[in-house]
Scaffold this motif. Structure first.
Motif, PDB file in Angstrom:
ATOM      1  N   ALA A 164       0.785  -1.235  -0.082  1.00 31.04           N
ATOM      2  CA  ALA A 164      -0.104  -0.015   0.358  1.00 31.04           C
ATOM      3  C   ALA A 164       0.740   1.193   0.163  1.00 31.04           C
ATOM      4  O   ALA A 164       0.431   2.276  -0.698  1.00 31.04           O
ATOM      5  CB  ALA A 164      -0.938   0.047   1.182  1.00 31.04           C
ATOM      6  N   SER A 165       1.874   1.394   0.906  1.00 27.54           N
ATOM      7  CA  SER A 165       2.659   2.461   0.815  1.00 27.54           C
ATOM      8  C   SER A 165       3.725   2.667  -0.445  1.00 27.54           C
ATOM      9  O   SER A 165       3.689   3.787  -0.968  1.00 27.54           O
ATOM     10  CB  SER A 165       3.578   2.572   2.182  1.00 27.54           C
ATOM     11  OG  SER A 165       4.415   1.519   2.259  1.00 27.54           O
ATOM     12  N   ALA A 195       0.955   4.240  -2.654  1.00 26.49           N
ATOM     13  CA  ALA A 195       0.555   5.752  -2.279  1.00 26.49           C
ATOM     14  C   ALA A 195       2.005   6.338  -2.586  1.00 26.49           C
ATOM     15  O   ALA A 195       1.474   7.854  -2.910  1.00 26.49           O
ATOM     16  CB  ALA A 195       0.021   5.531  -0.959  1.00 26.49           C
ATOM     17  N   TYR A 196       2.876   6.138  -2.258  1.00 23.54           N
ATOM     18  CA  TYR A 196       3.924   7.291  -2.208  1.00 23.54           C
ATOM     19  C   TYR A 196       5.203   7.034  -3.401  1.00 23.54           C
ATOM     20  O   TYR A 196       6.113   7.752  -3.285  1.00 23.54           O
ATOM     21  CB  TYR A 196       4.832   7.146  -0.788  1.00 23.54           C
ATOM     22  CG  TYR A 196       3.761   7.502   0.463  1.00 23.54           C
ATOM     23  CD1 TYR A 196       3.797   8.739   0.622  1.00 23.54           C
ATOM     24  CD2 TYR A 196       3.225   6.352   1.306  1.00 23.54           C
ATOM     25  CE1 TYR A 196       2.872   9.186   1.494  1.00 23.54           C
ATOM     26  CE2 TYR A 196       2.412   6.850   2.002  1.00 23.54           C
ATOM     27  CZ  TYR A 196       2.321   8.091   2.448  1.00 23.54           C
ATOM     28  OH  TYR A 196       1.670   8.579   3.465  1.00 23.54           O
TER      29      TYR A 196
END
Length: 197
Positions: free
Chosen positions: A127-128, A131-132
């Motif tokens: 997820a990170s 997202a980033y």
């Protein structure tokens, strides 16, 4: 890389690393129960385990979660069995420090393995990265992993030091036994979060 990327990545890494979870609980227990150096070896294994997992997911290992839908379920149950084993060991601890107990302390490999058997670590990494980073762009994944390394290690170290502080204040085996049992219940309780999460 701009601060507009580094600051959010660092904030995410800090929140993910310092918030309570199975690795933090075992770190706290290690600090309360064993010499400080033993707890730091455990969290070093956990930190490197997570960063290597993070990089592996960044390089495409996350496809396992998509390609094999049962992989996440298998990972969850393997993690639960491992955490219940650690909970059992904590609950059975007698609060006495002796040479045999120090040999059985959760070490580098235990910390490393905990991260690879933690489905939350897999999902949080995927997820990170989503997202980033821009579609898992290599430089950004490496930057994120580079930020995670010191932030995760220092965050987990805080838990070990908190445990060591507790040990200094509470020297009686009976009290340490009670603390270990509370931590064992918390660790076992984290298995419930894995099931319902």
């Amino acid at each position: 890389m701009s601060l507009s990327l580094i600051l959010p990545m660092s904030a995410f890494a800090l929140v993910a690393s310092i918030s309570p979870g199975p690795v933090n609980i075992v770190g706290l227990s290690s600090g309360a129960r064993y010499p400080l150096s033993k707890g730091l070896v455990f969290i070093t294994g956990a930190t490197l385990g997570f960063v290597i997992l993070f990089l592996a997911i960044g390089y495409g290992l996350s496809a396992l979660l998509v390609t094999f839908p049962n992989f996440e379920k298998w990972l969850t149950w393997a993690g639960i069995v491992f955490l219940l084993y650690l909970s059992y060991r904590l609950a059975r601890d007698d609060g006495e420090i002796n040479a045999e107990a120090i040999v059985e302390v959760p070490g580098f490999f235990t910390g490393f393995l905990m991260q690879w058997l933690n489905p939350k670590a897999w999902i949080a990494s995927a997820a990170s990265i989503g997202a980033y980073t821009n579609n898992g762009e290599l430089t950004q994944v490496l930057l994120f992993a580079g930020l995670y390394l010191p932030i995760c290690w220092l965050s987990l170290s805080c838990w070990v030091y908190a445990g060591a502080f507790m040990r200094q204040k509470v020297q009686q085996p009976k009290t340490l036994r009670a603390i270990n049992r509370v931590l064992a219940v918390l660790l076992a309780g984290s298995c419930v979060l894995l099931v319902i999460g």
